[in-house]
Design a protein around this motif. Structure first.
Motif, PDB file in Angstrom:
ATOM      1  N   TRP A  93      -9.765 -17.925  -1.827  1.00 42.47           N
ATOM      2  CA  TRP A  93     -10.457 -18.243  -1.083  1.00 42.47           C
ATOM      3  C   TRP A  93     -10.829 -18.433   0.309  1.00 42.47           C
ATOM      4  O   TRP A  93     -12.525 -18.330   1.094  1.00 42.47           O
ATOM      5  N   LYS A  94     -10.749 -19.211   0.943  1.00 35.30           N
ATOM      6  CA  LYS A  94     -10.351 -19.902   1.703  1.00 35.30           C
ATOM      7  C   LYS A  94     -10.863 -18.570   3.247  1.00 35.30           C
ATOM      8  O   LYS A  94     -11.190 -18.333   4.900  1.00 35.30           O
ATOM      9  N   PHE A 154     -12.989 -16.749   3.405  1.00 37.44           N
ATOM     10  CA  PHE A 154     -14.630 -17.160   3.730  1.00 37.44           C
ATOM     11  C   PHE A 154     -14.146 -18.018   5.238  1.00 37.44           C
ATOM     12  O   PHE A 154     -14.780 -19.221   5.239  1.00 37.44           O
ATOM     13  N   PHE A 198     -15.011 -19.170   8.428  1.00 34.21           N
ATOM     14  CA  PHE A 198     -15.792 -18.802   8.779  1.00 34.21           C
ATOM     15  C   PHE A 198     -15.296 -19.092  10.364  1.00 34.21           C
ATOM     16  O   PHE A 198     -16.505 -18.456  11.266  1.00 34.21           O
ATOM     17  N   HIS A 254     -20.738  -9.092   3.458  1.00 36.94           N
ATOM     18  CA  HIS A 254     -19.744 -10.145   4.326  1.00 36.94           C
ATOM     19  C   HIS A 254     -18.510  -9.185   5.327  1.00 36.94           C
ATOM     20  O   HIS A 254     -17.797  -9.740   5.759  1.00 36.94           O
ATOM     21  N   ARG A 298     -17.305  -9.699   8.434  1.00 36.78           N
ATOM     22  CA  ARG A 298     -15.698 -11.150   8.318  1.00 36.78           C
ATOM     23  C   ARG A 298     -14.981  -9.824   8.643  1.00 36.78           C
ATOM     24  O   ARG A 298     -14.422  -8.364   9.158  1.00 36.78           O
TER      25      ARG A 298
END
Length: 181
Positions: free
Chosen positions: A37-38, A41, A43, A157, A161
């Motif tokens: 998940w890191k 997401f 950033f 996303h 991303r």
């Protein structure tokens, strides 16, 4: 003859334990395709695409790379939307169990009345049954809106991303390498 100190090699309940351990291993291997998940997401990896073709390329690569994460995200959104519809939530949980046992956790083909049922047929029947049963619970607009929200979250996303920092391991490498060239 006595058999003191011997350990029995099989027991009557062994098949259930074997099935549960195989199911646990298959769930772990299925969730093993989930990305961190890191990483999802991160950033620092968010930026605008350079054009429409770049946006579509990012969608294709990110969906291939984060597909398990996206599926979990959409299912969580759907689950949360059903909290205010207890009957729909019960149907959802029952159908998830049916999906697990009839589709995801099977090691051998499904046989009904001495006929082998194809996985495609199982997929279609479970999909139609899930949709029909959920729609019959009276939460139609809630389900449709939550699925659309989930789809919007996934697409947003995937567009924003960037894909330049995704690690190309053996599992996803073939897909990502072929789609990025």
């Amino acid at each position: 003859m006595t058999t003191y100190g011997t350990i029995p090699t099989s027991s009557g309940g062994g098949t259930n334990l074997e099935y549960l351990s195989r199911a646990k291993a298959r769930i772990k291997s299925g969730l093993g395709t989930r990305r961190s998940w890191k990483e999802m997401f991160n950033f620092r990896s968010v930026d605008l695409p350079h054009g429409v073709s770049d946006a579509f390329s990012r969608i294709k690569i990110n969906i291939g790379y984060f597909r398990m994460n996206y599926a979990i995200l959409v299912l969580v959104i759907l689950f949360l939307s059903l909290l205010w519809h207890p009957v729909s939530l019960i149907v959802f949980v029952v159908m998830m169990a049916a999906w697990l046992f009839l589709y995801f956790l099977r090691d051998e083909p499904l046989v009904i009345f001495h006929r082998t049922i194809d996985d495609g047929v199982v997929l279609v029947v479970l999909s139609v049954a899930t949709i029909l049963l959920l729609l019959l619970t009276g939460a139609t607009m809630n389900i449709i809106s939550s699925l659309l929200i989930g789809l919007a979250v996934v697409v947003i996303h995937a567009v924003f991303r960037s894909t330049h920092d995704l690690s190309l391991d053996d599992e996803a490498g073939g897909y990502l390498a072929s789609s990025s060239s």
